[in-house]
Design a protein around this motif. Structure first.
Motif, mmCIF file in Angstrom:
data_model
loop_
_atom_site.group_PDB
_atom_site.id
_atom_site.type_symbol
_atom_site.label_atom_id
_atom_site.label_comp_id
_atom_site.label_asym_id
_atom_site.label_seq_id
_atom_site.Cartn_x
_atom_site.Cartn_y
_atom_site.Cartn_z
ATOM 1 N N GLY A 905 0.814 -1.194 0.000
ATOM 2 C CA GLY A 905 0.000 0.000 0.000
ATOM 3 C C GLY A 905 0.857 1.255 0.000
ATOM 4 N N LYS A 911 0.340 10.069 -0.812
ATOM 5 C CA LYS A 911 -0.604 9.632 -1.855
ATOM 6 C C LYS A 911 -0.990 10.798 -2.765
ATOM 7 C CE LYS A 911 -4.760 8.399 -0.689
ATOM 8 N NZ LYS A 911 -5.904 7.611 -0.140
ATOM 9 N N SER A 950 -5.736 3.479 -1.957
ATOM 10 C CA SER A 950 -4.725 2.682 -1.277
ATOM 11 C C SER A 950 -4.801 2.926 0.215
ATOM 12 C CB SER A 950 -3.323 3.049 -1.794
ATOM 13 O OG SER A 950 -2.332 2.326 -1.118
ATOM 14 N N THR A 956 -2.942 -1.612 -3.172
ATOM 15 C CA THR A 956 -3.168 -0.379 -3.938
ATOM 16 C C THR A 956 -3.996 -0.708 -5.164
ATOM 17 O OG1 THR A 956 -1.036 0.490 -3.223
ATOM 18 C CG2 THR A 956 -2.056 1.554 -5.126
#
Length: 985
Positions: A905, A911, A950, A956
């Motif tokens: 992840g 992110k 994710s 993910t």
């Protein structure tokens, strides 16, 4: 014997007539001399015949030569020292016309004096008298490489307009020698000597005629020069003294000259005209010329005639009068002057070298910064009045002469010369002598200058008287018209103010309508000149120092001009004035206005500025500053060239307003230029960003292409290697079966066939051959599948949209990445889960969508492999990697592609930066950070979206949303660059 002698004499007579004819055919002396030596050498058949001419200093030069170059070297153009021929020998050459014949082999010389009658007619009654050759002369000839020598003198009558040599005997002088040299012993007969003498007689006539013609030509040139100067001096209504002085210096080929006049009771001040290089004044504070030095001034006065004498030629008493050159030399106990220094029949003082003249020791120091060496002083005397002095300067010269070897002039050296190798003598700083002809010419010009100056002063007196009378009449008339003039002046001032305000309004309107500064400047100077009725109006701008954009107050250029047709144009003139920055900038920045009503009466002007105004034909000027911001940008100049002018206060106020408006226009133009420069810089930056983006995209494509090539090579290697390894057994099996078939075809005996079958193990071949064929089929089919998977990537460079099956595209991508998915080394195989629903094909750029899918699946594989590497480094059991691929039809117009991995992840903190250019979570050197950024740009260009879902420890998922029928839009960065360029243009 007598017939032979008669024939020889007839041949000599014919040859003499031929030579005489050739001499008389030309008036060019070099041609005559060249023809003479050629004919004489042809007759004597010797190795060299030359003509040797003496100079005034006594040395000689070979001026003509006929030569056999294989026997003797050329001497033409070379100089021989004067003491090569002793004085007693020169005296014999002139008085006895001595001919000398030398024979080196017998060490004898024959002397032949030429007898002449009282009438001067040549009798040719001479005999050769032999004696031993002088040892010094013998060594001299041997050093020259000569075995036989004949010398005949060339003697001229001293009856010309000027002498040719300083060495004279009675009425004749030795002009030169005709010499014949032979490299081998040779006897010279009396007939040959008589022939050569006859040729020399004709040559002497030709030389005398040439000298006379040259003297006549020189005298004609001097008379023409005198006529030119006289014409300039008597040009009505005023004499052209400056032009006449320039012509005088040109006639004497001088480097400069001066005409210094003392008007005494006429104008009350000194007049000085100058040409070329000049000495310093005697004193800087009053600028007194060197002619006012006590010695020079007294010398000039010494030439004034006595009251009872009116003769233009000085008597012997006057030449020794106080302060004459003779008197000064006697008082100071100096050697008498050289004949060229003083003409005993005139008052002129010609100095060959001012640094060698003791009388000028106190004057020569003012010439040290010049190249002047020679000086001629000509007093200008009219009646018993000294009007002034005419001076002509000559600069030093450098002589370059080729001598026949280096020579020691010491008279105690009695040894013969040992070498005749060419020696080049360069002598610098030589002073040129003044000839008697030049001194006479100076005297004649001085008389004409005296007459012209006197007439000029008389003309000025008459003009002054007339001017005074006219002034009185004008003053009385002006008193009567005063009241009417005041009313007219008031009306004119009112009308002028109205015109000025109208012109100012037009200028302001022009400035507001246009930001073209050149057009504004040109309009301004035209309006100002017409309104003020000036002869010329200019705008001058200072140069700009590019590093700081500050004006360079020492340099500038005239950028605009309006003038009347009959005055000099100053447009684009570059002006250098280094002193302006240190003396005038501050006051002009503060608003200083410089007014000059009359340049000639403005005493506070610098000399350089006065000379510049004179060169520009300016009689009156008005200069105002043009200020841009805090800096002085330039100047506006109003010039009156025809006459002086009193500038009015209203005119100055009007021009001050005009210059203020020009400063505003410059500020607006500067702002516009700055804005345009910034726009250009932005457009250039956008173009550079576009090129950078293109390079980065191409780099990412090349990176992806590298992975493709590596995967394809890996996947193709196994089936190709498998097929290649089976080719050997198949070849052997085929050979065995073909040989067996041949035996059956040839009807071989059963025993032979049985023996062959036992040796080949045909049963094994029958079982193994089909299996080999099947395995090769499987390998070929694998290669076909890989090639088929590459079809989607073959359309990378297409520029038009096409239909794409996303399921086929995913499978092709998996096929390419198969070597990354399966088990490699300690890494276990990654499991692929396919969850495909029926979806519609999408219209897209196929190569770009393939690139997006390749990037997303490759990133998922890399994330799983990195997790497995970390687990192995921590001695933990490696998890099984899994990638899930989903296809969904969300609605008739959109499809969805999901790529999910069960990796570690992505941290929530990073992110939001996944799609930023150059951001990557991979180790250094493994990724570029452009894959996801480019992928999102591609998807957004297709009017779709790419998002990431994710959570740590939960894997993910990248979700790709694509329209089935998009309308393509241009790239955002390219659009921005295009808009910027269009805006700039």
């Amino acid at each position: 014997m007598e017939s032979s002698l008669g024939s020889q004499r007839a041949m000599q007579a014919n040859l003499l007539m031929s030579i005489t004819g050739r001499i008389r055919q030309s008036l060019n002396l070099p041609e005559i001399l060249d023809a003479t030596v050629e004919e004489v050498r042809a007759f004597l058949e010797t190795d060299r015949v030359k003509i040797y001419q003496f100079s005034a200093e006594g040395h000689g030069t070979v001026v003509a030569e006929s030569l056999n170059p294989t026997q003797l070297p050329s001497l033409k153009g070379l100089h021989f020292p004067a003491d090569d021929i002793p004085p007693y020998a020169r005296e014999l050459f002139v008085q006895a016309r001595q001919r000398v014949v030398a024979d080196v082999s017998t060490c004898q010389t024959s002397l032949s004096p030429l007898e002449r009658s009282e009438s001067g007619q040549t009798l040719y009654k001479s005999s050769l008298r032999y004696r031993s050759l002088d040892p010094c002369h013998l060594e001299y000839l041997r050093a020259m490489g000569v075995q036989s020598s004949t010398i005949v003198p060339i003697v001229l009558d001293n009856t010309g307009l000027d002498a040719q040599s300083s060495e004279r005997f009675a009425n004749q002088y030795l002009w030169g020698l005709l010499a014949s040299h032979h490299a081998t012993p040779r006897k010279v007969s009396e007939e040959e000597l008589h022939f050569v003498q006859a040729v020399v007689d004709q040559l002497e006539i030709a030389i005398s005629q040439s000298i006379l013609l040259q003297e006549i030509a020189d005298q004609g040139a001097q008379e023409a020069g005198i006529n030119r100067v006289t014409t300039l001096l008597h040009t009505a209504p005023t004499s052209q003294l400056q032009a006449a002085l320039e012509e005088t210096v040109r006639i004497f080929q001088g480097c400069g000259g001066r005409l210094c006049l003392w008007p005494a009771d006429h104008t009350g001040r000194r007049e000085l005209y100058m040409v070329g290089d000049q000495p310093m004044p005697l004193a800087n504070h009053d600028g007194r010329p060197f002619e006012e030095n006590l010695l020079i001034r007294e010398f000039l006065k010494s030439g004034l005639p006595a009251p009872a004498s009116r003769s233009p030629v000085l008597s012997s008493h006057e030449l020794t009068a106080p302060w004459s050159v003779g008197w000064m030399r006697s008082v100071y106990q100096l050697n008498p002057p050289l004949p060229s220094d003083v003409d005993m029949g005139s008052r002129t003082w010609a100095i060959r070298d001012i640094y060698q003249e003791p009388l000028l020791r106190s004057v020569s120091i003012y010439f040290q910064n010049t190249s002047i060496r020679g000086l001629m002083l000509v007093p200008l005397i009219y009646g018993r009045e000294l009007l002034g002095c005419l001076s002509v300067f000559r600069e030093e010269v450098t002589t370059d002469e080729l001598w026949t070897g280096w020579h020691d002039p010491d008279t105690r050296q009695l040894m013969a010369r040992q070498s005749f190798e060419v020696w080049r003598q360069i002598t610098i700083g030589q002073a040129q002598a003044w000839t008697s002809a030049e001194i006479k010419l100076a005297k004649a010009l001085g008389e004409r200058f005296s007459t012209a100056v006197k007439q000029h002063w008389l003309y000025l007196e008459v003009s002054t008287l007339n001017t005074s009378l006219e002034t009185q009449v004008q003053e009385r008339t002006a008193e009567l018209r005063l009241s009417n003039a005041e009313l007219q002046a008031s009306s004119q001032r009112l009308q002028q103010a109205i015109d000025q305000q109208r012109a100012l309004a037009r200028l302001i309107a022009s400035i507001r309508e246009s930001l073209d500064i050149d057009m504004i400047f040109q309009t301004t100077v035209r309006e100002v000149r017409q309104l003020l009725q000036a002869d010329r109006v200019v705008v001058f701008g200072f140069s700009t120092v590019t590093t700081a954009e500050l004006p360079d107050y020492g340099h500038g250029q005239i950028v605009a001009e309006d003038k009347l047709p009959n005055w000099l144009s100053l447009r684009d003139l570059i002006v250098d004035d280094p002193c302006f920055a240190t003396h005038h900038v501050v006051k002009y920045q503060s608003g200083y206005i410089h007014t000059i009503a009359d340049v000639t009466e403005e005493l506070a002007l610098d000399d350089c500025y006065r000379e510049m105004l004179a060169a520009w034909q300016v009689k009156a000027s008005l200069v105002l500053p043009i200020v841009l911001g805090k800096h002085l940008w330039g100047l506006m100049g109003i010039h009156q060239c025809s006459q002086s002018r009193q500038w009015q206060g209203a005119e100055v106020d009007f021009l001050r307003q005009v210059c203020a408006q020009l400063g505003v226009a410059l500020k607006h133009a500067h702002l516009l230029q700055t804005t345009r420069s910034q726009a250009n810089e932005i457009a250039q930056t956008l173009r550079e960003l576009e090129q950078t983006q293109i390079h980065l995209v191409q780099r990412e494509k090349m990176s992806l292409l590298g992975e493709l090539v590596a995967g394809i090579a890996h996947e193709l290697n196994n089936p190709i290697g498998f097929i290649y390894s089976n080719l050997g057994p198949i070849t052997d099996y085929s050979t065995t079966l073909i040989e067996l078939a041949r035996l059956y075809a040839d009807r071989a005996s059963p025993k032979v066939i049985e023996t062959y079958l036992e040796s080949t193990n045909i049963e094994f071949i029958a079982n193994d051959f089909p299996r080999l064929i099947d395995s090769m089929y499987i390998g070929s089919n694998r290669i076909r599948e890989i090639i088929s998977a590459l079809k989607g990537f073959s359309r990378v460079d297409r520029t038009s949209m096409s239909s794409l099956d996303l399921q086929e595209s995913l499978e092709s991508t998996l096929m390419i990445l198969q070597h990354h998915i399966k088990s490699v080394g300690r890494h276990p195989e990654i499991r692929i889960v396919r969850d495909y629903a029926a979806i519609s094909p999408v219209q897209c750029y196929s190569g770009q969508i393939h690139q997006v899918l390749m990037n997303l699946i490759s990133n998922a594989i890399d994330a799983l492999r990195e997790q497995q590497d970390w687990q192995r480094g921590q001695s933990m059991p490696m998890s099984d990697g899994c990638i899930t691929l989903r296809l969904r039809q969300l609605n008739p117009d959109h499809v969805q592609v999901s790529i999910h991995d069960n990796g570690p992840g992505i941290d929530e903190a990073i992110k939001d930066r996944l799609f930023d250019p150059f951001f990557t979570t991979k180790p250094l050197g493994k990724g570029t950070g452009l894959g996801l950024s480019i992928s999102r740009q591609i998807v957004e260009r297709h009017q779709g979206s790419l998002t990431c879902i994710s959570h740590p420890e939960a894997g993910t998922e990248f979700v790709l949303l694509l329209p089935t029928n998009p309308t393509p839009t241009p790239d955002g960065l390219a659009a921005a660059v295009t808009n910027a360029i269009q805006l700039h243009s």
